[in-house]
Motif scaffolding. Structure first.
Motif, short mmCIF file in Angstrom:
data_model
loop_
_atom_site.label_atom_id
_atom_site.label_comp_id
_atom_site.label_asym_id
_atom_site.label_seq_id
_atom_site.Cartn_x
_atom_site.Cartn_y
_atom_site.Cartn_z
N ILE A 193 0.84 -1.21 0.00
CA ILE A 193 0.00 0.00 0.00
C ILE A 193 0.87 1.25 0.00
CG2 ILE A 193 -1.62 1.35 1.39
CD1 ILE A 193 -2.87 -1.27 2.30
N TRP A 194 1.90 1.28 0.86
CA TRP A 194 2.80 2.42 0.91
C TRP A 194 3.40 2.71 -0.47
CZ3 TRP A 194 5.01 0.94 6.28
CH2 TRP A 194 4.61 1.89 7.23
N ILE A 195 3.94 1.67 -1.08
CA ILE A 195 4.63 1.84 -2.37
C ILE A 195 3.64 2.24 -3.46
CG2 ILE A 195 5.91 0.64 -4.17
CD1 ILE A 195 7.19 -1.05 -1.93
N LEU A 196 2.48 1.57 -3.50
CA LEU A 196 1.51 1.85 -4.55
C LEU A 196 0.95 3.27 -4.43
CD1 LEU A 196 -0.06 0.91 -6.99
CD2 LEU A 196 -1.72 -0.18 -5.46
N ILE A 197 0.63 3.69 -3.21
CA ILE A 197 0.13 5.06 -3.02
C ILE A 197 1.22 6.06 -3.35
CG2 ILE A 197 -0.67 6.75 -1.32
CD1 ILE A 197 -2.18 4.56 0.08
N GLY A 198 2.45 5.80 -2.92
CA GLY A 198 3.55 6.72 -3.21
C GLY A 198 3.76 6.93 -4.69
N PHE A 199 3.80 5.84 -5.45
CA PHE A 199 3.97 5.95 -6.90
C PHE A 199 2.75 6.59 -7.55
CE2 PHE A 199 7.58 3.27 -6.29
CZ PHE A 199 8.36 3.39 -7.43
N SER A 200 1.55 6.24 -7.06
CA SER A 200 0.33 6.83 -7.62
C SER A 200 0.29 8.33 -7.40
CB SER A 200 -0.90 6.18 -6.98
OG SER A 200 -0.97 4.79 -7.29
N ASN A 201 0.75 8.77 -6.23
CA ASN A 201 0.76 10.20 -5.93
C ASN A 201 1.66 10.98 -6.88
OD1 ASN A 201 -0.94 9.72 -3.80
ND2 ASN A 201 0.60 9.94 -2.21
N GLY A 217 0.51 13.63 -19.57
CA GLY A 217 -0.51 12.76 -20.13
C GLY A 217 -1.15 11.82 -19.13
N LEU A 218 -0.59 11.74 -17.91
CA LEU A 218 -1.15 10.85 -16.91
C LEU A 218 -1.86 11.63 -15.82
CD1 LEU A 218 1.66 8.18 -16.35
CD2 LEU A 218 -0.28 8.10 -17.92
N LYS A 219 -2.90 11.02 -15.27
CA LYS A 219 -3.65 11.61 -14.17
C LYS A 219 -3.21 10.97 -12.87
CE LYS A 219 -8.32 12.09 -12.30
NZ LYS A 219 -9.77 11.89 -12.53
N THR A 220 -3.15 11.74 -11.81
CA THR A 220 -2.82 11.20 -10.49
C THR A 220 -3.98 10.32 -10.02
OG1 THR A 220 -1.59 13.22 -9.96
CG2 THR A 220 -2.17 11.76 -8.13
N PRO A 221 -3.77 9.00 -9.90
CA PRO A 221 -4.88 8.12 -9.50
C PRO A 221 -5.49 8.48 -8.16
CG PRO A 221 -3.06 6.84 -10.39
CD PRO A 221 -2.56 8.24 -10.23
N THR A 222 -4.67 8.96 -7.24
CA THR A 222 -5.17 9.30 -5.91
C THR A 222 -5.90 10.64 -5.88
OG1 THR A 222 -2.88 9.96 -5.45
CG2 THR A 222 -3.63 7.89 -4.51
N ASP A 268 -8.51 10.82 -7.52
CA ASP A 268 -9.83 10.26 -7.81
C ASP A 268 -10.34 9.62 -6.52
OD1 ASP A 268 -12.04 8.76 -8.57
OD2 ASP A 268 -11.17 8.12 -10.47
N LEU A 269 -11.50 10.05 -6.05
CA LEU A 269 -12.04 9.56 -4.78
C LEU A 269 -12.29 8.06 -4.82
CD1 LEU A 269 -12.98 10.28 -1.95
CD2 LEU A 269 -15.24 10.81 -2.88
N ASN A 270 -12.57 7.51 -5.99
CA ASN A 270 -12.78 6.06 -6.11
C ASN A 270 -11.53 5.29 -5.69
OD1 ASN A 270 -15.51 6.02 -7.40
ND2 ASN A 270 -14.44 7.15 -9.00
N THR A 271 -10.37 5.79 -6.10
CA THR A 271 -9.11 5.13 -5.76
C THR A 271 -8.81 5.23 -4.28
OG1 THR A 271 -8.21 5.64 -7.96
CG2 THR A 271 -6.63 5.07 -6.23
N THR A 272 -8.93 6.41 -3.72
CA THR A 272 -8.61 6.58 -2.30
C THR A 272 -9.61 5.82 -1.42
OG1 THR A 272 -9.86 8.67 -2.18
CG2 THR A 272 -7.51 8.80 -2.69
N LEU A 273 -10.86 5.73 -1.86
CA LEU A 273 -11.85 4.96 -1.10
C LEU A 273 -11.49 3.48 -1.12
CD1 LEU A 273 -14.44 4.93 0.53
CD2 LEU A 273 -15.73 4.75 -1.61
N ALA A 274 -10.97 3.00 -2.25
CA ALA A 274 -10.54 1.61 -2.33
C ALA A 274 -9.39 1.35 -1.37
CB ALA A 274 -10.12 1.27 -3.76
N PHE A 305 -0.82 7.84 5.40
CA PHE A 305 -1.90 6.88 5.20
C PHE A 305 -1.55 5.56 5.87
CE2 PHE A 305 -4.44 3.71 3.14
CZ PHE A 305 -5.62 4.33 2.77
N GLY A 306 -0.31 5.10 5.66
CA GLY A 306 0.11 3.84 6.27
C GLY A 306 0.17 3.90 7.78
N VAL A 307 0.68 5.01 8.32
CA VAL A 307 0.79 5.16 9.77
C VAL A 307 -0.60 5.20 10.41
CG1 VAL A 307 1.47 6.73 11.62
CG2 VAL A 307 3.05 6.25 9.74
N LEU A 308 -1.54 5.90 9.78
CA LEU A 308 -2.90 5.92 10.32
C LEU A 308 -3.52 4.53 10.31
CD1 LEU A 308 -4.31 9.22 8.73
CD2 LEU A 308 -3.72 8.80 11.12
N THR A 309 -3.22 3.76 9.28
CA THR A 309 -3.69 2.37 9.24
C THR A 309 -3.11 1.58 10.41
OG1 THR A 309 -3.92 2.41 6.82
CG2 THR A 309 -3.75 0.25 7.87
#
Length: 221
Positions: free
Chosen positions: A84-92, A99-104, A106-112, A205-209
């Protein structure tokens, strides 16, 4: 950085399933992470290379952070929380690529991600204490507060999703505004700031988890 709408845009459809720009960017991020992991680990050695040392340092940091918060074997949590840490970090940071959109953003991604965090809290709590033992932590300090504990489970999950979404969306919007006002005078300093913020948001995000997990396993009967 791509100018984007608040809502995800549909790129193509597979039957009745719409594949948005958020999804395609997430696929790209996942492919990049897999490639980096493969290249970094295919030649592991007792005498580590620079990339191996960086990789080992990252995992040691993850292990130490988890060990400092949770009173259990950190490697029970490292695989999924580290992912999760790595995926969120790269997504951010994905939005820095033209040409790319920041996935995070998008509320759908962060809710997932928040739902994964929610699930981890209960799965690890039950795995370490048993179903009955885990449920008993809801009675602290008294069963009268049970409804409030249940409401808190939902609200903190939503807050976790909205917090990451808001921070990353606002960052991208500020970047678009600045580029529109001053052109190409500030992209490099702002990109560096965006990277730092992206890493910090992933870490928080990871620390709160971890804090949520710890709150569920600290009381044993």
């Amino acid at each position: 950085m791509k100018v984007f709408n608040v809502f995800p845009e549909t790129i193509f459809s597979i039957g009745r399933v719409q594949v948005t720009d958020t999804v395609t960017t997430t696929w790209f991020v996942m492919a990049a992470i897999i490639t980096i992991c493969y290249l970094s680990t295919r030649k592991l050695s007792i005498k580590p290379s620079f990339f191996q040392e960086v990789l080992e340092a990252i995992f040691e940091f993850m292990e130490k952070t988890i060990k400092d918060v949770l009173p259990l074997n950190p490697w029970l949590v490292v695989p999924i929380l580290g992912t999760i840490w790595i995926l969120i970090g790269f997504s951010n940071m994905a939005g820095l690529i033209p040409g790319l959109k920041t996935p995070t953003a998008d509320l759908n991604t962060t809710l997932a991600f928040a739902l994964i965090s929610f699930s981890m809290t209960h799965v690890i709590g039950i795995a370490t204490q048993g179903f009955k033992g885990y449920l008993l932590h809801y009675k602290e300090p008294t069963w009268i507060l049970l409804p409030f504990h249940l409401i808190a489970e939902v609200t903190r999950t939503v807050a976790l999703a909205v917090r990451l979404f808001g921070n990353m969306l606002s960052g991208d919007m500020i970047a678009i505004i600045l580029l529109g006002i001053v052109g190409l005078l500030v992209p490099i300093p702002f990109s560096l700031l965006h990277i730092i913020i992206g890493i910090i948001q992933a870490y928080i995000f990871g620390v709160l988890t971890l804090v949520f997990i710890a709150g569920g396993i600290k009381t044993k009967s």
